[in-house]
Design a protein around this motif. Structure first.
Motif, PDB file in Angstrom:
ATOM      1  N   ARG A   1      42.917  48.619  44.935  1.00  0.00           N
ATOM      2  CA  ARG A   1      41.884  47.758  45.512  1.00  0.00           C
ATOM      3  C   ARG A   1      42.334  46.301  45.423  1.00  0.00           C
ATOM      4  O   ARG A   1      42.871  45.862  44.406  1.00  0.00           O
ATOM      5  CB  ARG A   1      40.569  47.970  44.787  1.00  0.00           C
ATOM      6  CG  ARG A   1      40.045  49.404  44.953  1.00  0.00           C
ATOM      7  CD  ARG A   1      38.793  49.625  44.151  1.00  0.00           C
ATOM      8  NE  ARG A   1      37.771  48.666  44.495  1.00  0.00           N
ATOM      9  CZ  ARG A   1      36.685  48.934  45.196  1.00  0.00           C
ATOM     10  NH1 ARG A   1      36.478  50.155  45.606  1.00  0.00           N
ATOM     11  NH2 ARG A   1      35.804  47.997  45.472  1.00  0.00           N
ATOM     12  N   LYS A   2      42.100  45.568  46.500  1.00  0.00           N
ATOM     13  CA  LYS A   2      42.509  44.161  46.550  1.00  0.00           C
ATOM     14  C   LYS A   2      41.868  43.340  45.430  1.00  0.00           C
ATOM     15  O   LYS A   2      42.516  42.478  44.846  1.00  0.00           O
ATOM     16  CB  LYS A   2      42.164  43.551  47.910  1.00  0.00           C
ATOM     17  CG  LYS A   2      43.042  44.039  49.027  1.00  0.00           C
ATOM     18  CD  LYS A   2      42.705  43.326  50.313  1.00  0.00           C
ATOM     19  CE  LYS A   2      41.978  44.317  51.205  1.00  0.00           C
ATOM     20  NZ  LYS A   2      41.656  43.791  52.518  1.00  0.00           N
ATOM     21  N   ALA A   3      40.623  43.630  45.139  1.00  0.00           N
ATOM     22  CA  ALA A   3      39.916  42.869  44.104  1.00  0.00           C
ATOM     23  C   ALA A   3      40.572  43.060  42.736  1.00  0.00           C
ATOM     24  O   ALA A   3      40.710  42.110  41.963  1.00  0.00           O
ATOM     25  CB  ALA A   3      38.449  43.284  44.055  1.00  0.00           C
ATOM     26  N   VAL A   4      41.004  44.291  42.463  1.00  0.00           N
ATOM     27  CA  VAL A   4      41.648  44.576  41.167  1.00  0.00           C
ATOM     28  C   VAL A   4      42.987  43.848  41.082  1.00  0.00           C
ATOM     29  O   VAL A   4      43.300  43.202  40.076  1.00  0.00           O
ATOM     30  CB  VAL A   4      41.838  46.100  40.981  1.00  0.00           C
ATOM     31  CG1 VAL A   4      42.663  46.398  39.738  1.00  0.00           C
ATOM     32  CG2 VAL A   4      40.484  46.798  40.908  1.00  0.00           C
ATOM     33  N   LEU A   5      43.766  43.939  42.156  1.00  0.00           N
ATOM     34  CA  LEU A   5      45.059  43.247  42.165  1.00  0.00           C
ATOM     35  C   LEU A   5      44.870  41.738  42.068  1.00  0.00           C
ATOM     36  O   LEU A   5      45.601  41.061  41.343  1.00  0.00           O
ATOM     37  CB  LEU A   5      45.854  43.614  43.417  1.00  0.00           C
ATOM     38  CG  LEU A   5      47.231  42.969  43.540  1.00  0.00           C
ATOM     39  CD1 LEU A   5      48.113  43.308  42.342  1.00  0.00           C
ATOM     40  CD2 LEU A   5      47.896  43.392  44.843  1.00  0.00           C
ATOM     41  N   ALA A   6      43.879  41.223  42.759  1.00  0.00           N
ATOM     42  CA  ALA A   6      43.604  39.782  42.701  1.00  0.00           C
ATOM     43  C   ALA A   6      43.298  39.345  41.265  1.00  0.00           C
ATOM     44  O   ALA A   6      43.786  38.312  40.807  1.00  0.00           O
ATOM     45  CB  ALA A   6      42.438  39.439  43.632  1.00  0.00           C
ATOM     46  N   ARG A   7      42.518  40.157  40.558  1.00  0.00           N
ATOM     47  CA  ARG A   7      42.219  39.828  39.152  1.00  0.00           C
ATOM     48  C   ARG A   7      43.484  39.873  38.291  1.00  0.00           C
ATOM     49  O   ARG A   7      43.712  39.005  37.454  1.00  0.00           O
ATOM     50  CB  ARG A   7      41.172  40.785  38.585  1.00  0.00           C
ATOM     51  CG  ARG A   7      39.744  40.404  38.921  1.00  0.00           C
ATOM     52  CD  ARG A   7      38.726  41.149  38.062  1.00  0.00           C
ATOM     53  NE  ARG A   7      38.783  42.588  38.223  1.00  0.00           N
ATOM     54  CZ  ARG A   7      38.163  43.288  39.185  1.00  0.00           C
ATOM     55  NH1 ARG A   7      37.420  42.642  40.073  1.00  0.00           N
ATOM     56  NH2 ARG A   7      38.256  44.595  39.246  1.00  0.00           N
ATOM     57  N   LEU A   8      44.317  40.904  38.518  1.00  0.00           N
ATOM     58  CA  LEU A   8      45.556  41.020  37.744  1.00  0.00           C
ATOM     59  C   LEU A   8      46.479  39.824  37.977  1.00  0.00           C
ATOM     60  O   LEU A   8      47.135  39.353  37.056  1.00  0.00           O
ATOM     61  CB  LEU A   8      46.301  42.311  38.124  1.00  0.00           C
ATOM     62  CG  LEU A   8      45.696  43.622  37.656  1.00  0.00           C
ATOM     63  CD1 LEU A   8      46.409  44.806  38.305  1.00  0.00           C
ATOM     64  CD2 LEU A   8      45.766  43.723  36.136  1.00  0.00           C
ATOM     65  N   LEU A   9      46.496  39.348  39.211  1.00  0.00           N
ATOM     66  CA  LEU A   9      47.361  38.223  39.565  1.00  0.00           C
ATOM     67  C   LEU A   9      46.691  36.866  39.367  1.00  0.00           C
ATOM     68  O   LEU A   9      47.325  35.826  39.548  1.00  0.00           O
ATOM     69  CB  LEU A   9      47.805  38.341  41.032  1.00  0.00           C
ATOM     70  CG  LEU A   9      48.676  39.541  41.382  1.00  0.00           C
ATOM     71  CD1 LEU A   9      48.897  39.622  42.883  1.00  0.00           C
ATOM     72  CD2 LEU A   9      50.007  39.451  40.650  1.00  0.00           C
ATOM     73  N   GLN A  10      45.407  36.890  39.036  1.00  0.00           N
ATOM     74  CA  GLN A  10      44.606  35.675  38.894  1.00  0.00           C
ATOM     75  C   GLN A  10      44.659  34.846  40.187  1.00  0.00           C
ATOM     76  O   GLN A  10      44.904  33.640  40.183  1.00  0.00           O
ATOM     77  CB  GLN A  10      45.065  34.859  37.690  1.00  0.00           C
ATOM     78  CG  GLN A  10      44.901  35.608  36.390  1.00  0.00           C
ATOM     79  CD  GLN A  10      45.402  34.835  35.192  1.00  0.00           C
ATOM     80  OE1 GLN A  10      45.982  33.763  35.306  1.00  0.00           O
ATOM     81  NE2 GLN A  10      45.160  35.396  34.020  1.00  0.00           N
ATOM     82  N   ARG A  11      44.426  35.551  41.297  1.00  0.00           N
ATOM     83  CA  ARG A  11      44.384  34.921  42.611  1.00  0.00           C
ATOM     84  C   ARG A  11      43.132  35.383  43.332  1.00  0.00           C
ATOM     85  O   ARG A  11      42.477  36.339  42.917  1.00  0.00           O
ATOM     86  CB  ARG A  11      45.628  35.308  43.423  1.00  0.00           C
ATOM     87  CG  ARG A  11      46.906  34.762  42.800  1.00  0.00           C
ATOM     88  CD  ARG A  11      48.089  34.920  43.718  1.00  0.00           C
ATOM     89  NE  ARG A  11      49.254  34.289  43.135  1.00  0.00           N
ATOM     90  CZ  ARG A  11      50.318  34.937  42.704  1.00  0.00           C
ATOM     91  NH1 ARG A  11      50.386  36.244  42.787  1.00  0.00           N
ATOM     92  NH2 ARG A  11      51.331  34.282  42.196  1.00  0.00           N
ATOM     93  N   ASP A  12      42.829  34.729  44.429  1.00  0.00           N
ATOM     94  CA  ASP A  12      41.677  35.123  45.244  1.00  0.00           C
ATOM     95  C   ASP A  12      41.974  36.423  45.979  1.00  0.00           C
ATOM     96  O   ASP A  12      43.122  36.695  46.347  1.00  0.00           O
ATOM     97  CB  ASP A  12      41.355  34.054  46.291  1.00  0.00           C
ATOM     98  CG  ASP A  12      40.889  32.758  45.678  1.00  0.00           C
ATOM     99  OD1 ASP A  12      41.092  31.720  46.327  1.00  0.00           O
ATOM    100  OD2 ASP A  12      40.327  32.783  44.571  1.00  0.00           O
ATOM    101  N   LYS A  13      40.913  37.174  46.232  1.00  0.00           N
ATOM    102  CA  LYS A  13      41.043  38.392  47.020  1.00  0.00           C
ATOM    103  C   LYS A  13      41.571  38.081  48.413  1.00  0.00           C
ATOM    104  O   LYS A  13      42.344  38.849  48.993  1.00  0.00           O
ATOM    105  CB  LYS A  13      39.673  39.097  47.091  1.00  0.00           C
ATOM    106  CG  LYS A  13      39.699  40.455  47.696  1.00  0.00           C
ATOM    107  CD  LYS A  13      38.337  41.098  47.564  1.00  0.00           C
ATOM    108  CE  LYS A  13      37.979  41.817  48.830  1.00  0.00           C
ATOM    109  NZ  LYS A  13      36.649  42.416  48.804  1.00  0.00           N
ATOM    110  N   SER A  14      41.213  36.917  48.932  1.00  0.00           N
ATOM    111  CA  SER A  14      41.684  36.517  50.264  1.00  0.00           C
ATOM    112  C   SER A  14      43.210  36.327  50.277  1.00  0.00           C
ATOM    113  O   SER A  14      43.856  36.540  51.304  1.00  0.00           O
ATOM    114  CB  SER A  14      40.980  35.247  50.731  1.00  0.00           C
ATOM    115  OG  SER A  14      41.245  34.183  49.851  1.00  0.00           O
ATOM    116  N   SER A  15      43.782  35.934  49.140  1.00  0.00           N
ATOM    117  CA  SER A  15      45.241  35.796  49.053  1.00  0.00           C
ATOM    118  C   SER A  15      45.915  37.147  49.238  1.00  0.00           C
ATOM    119  O   SER A  15      46.924  37.264  49.943  1.00  0.00           O
ATOM    120  CB  SER A  15      45.661  35.218  47.698  1.00  0.00           C
ATOM    121  OG  SER A  15      45.199  33.908  47.554  1.00  0.00           O
TER     122      SER A  15
END
Length: 117
Positions: free
Chosen positions: A26-40
């Motif tokens: 899920r994009k949201a999970v990866l975004a959290r792991l990378l400390q980036r926005d989901k839009s990124s």
């Protein structure tokens, strides 16, 4: 006449998108792991190219070697500085030697049993 034009480069966004779908990332999970926005993450999936540092971070976050996936698309005859993995060859040699020893032991045991009967 052989063409010197290389094939088109892999589309990095499609590579990521395919992996995310296959592994249910899920994009949201990866975004959290990378400390980036989901839009990124969404933008990464649309890009033809990605900076190495971004792909490096995603690889670490997901513990998946995307660089290896890319390298696998290159012809097998291309050179590499990665040393050859000889561990399988060493294991095969060890097992073959062990097999010889066990075969000899079995033959010896058969001889002993035949002489006792």
């Amino acid at each position: 006449m052989k063409s010197n034009i290389p094939p088109p480069t892999p589309h990095m966004g499609n590579l990521l998108k395919t992996y995310f779908r296959a592994k249910h990332i899920r994009k949201a999970v990866l975004a959290r792991l990378l400390q980036r926005d989901k839009s990124s993450i969404s933008r990464y999936q649309k890009r033809k190219t990605l900076a190495i540092d971004i792909l490096w971070d995603i690889s670490h976050a997901l513990q998946h070697n995307f660089f290896s996936d890319i390298a696998a698309q290159l012809p097998a005859h291309f050179s590499s500085d990665i040393p050859a993995d000889t561990s399988k060859d060493e294991l095969i040699n060890t097992l073959q030697e062990e097999n010889k020893q066990l075969t000899t032991q079995v033959a010896t045991l058969k001889e002993v049993l035949q002489t006792k009967t």
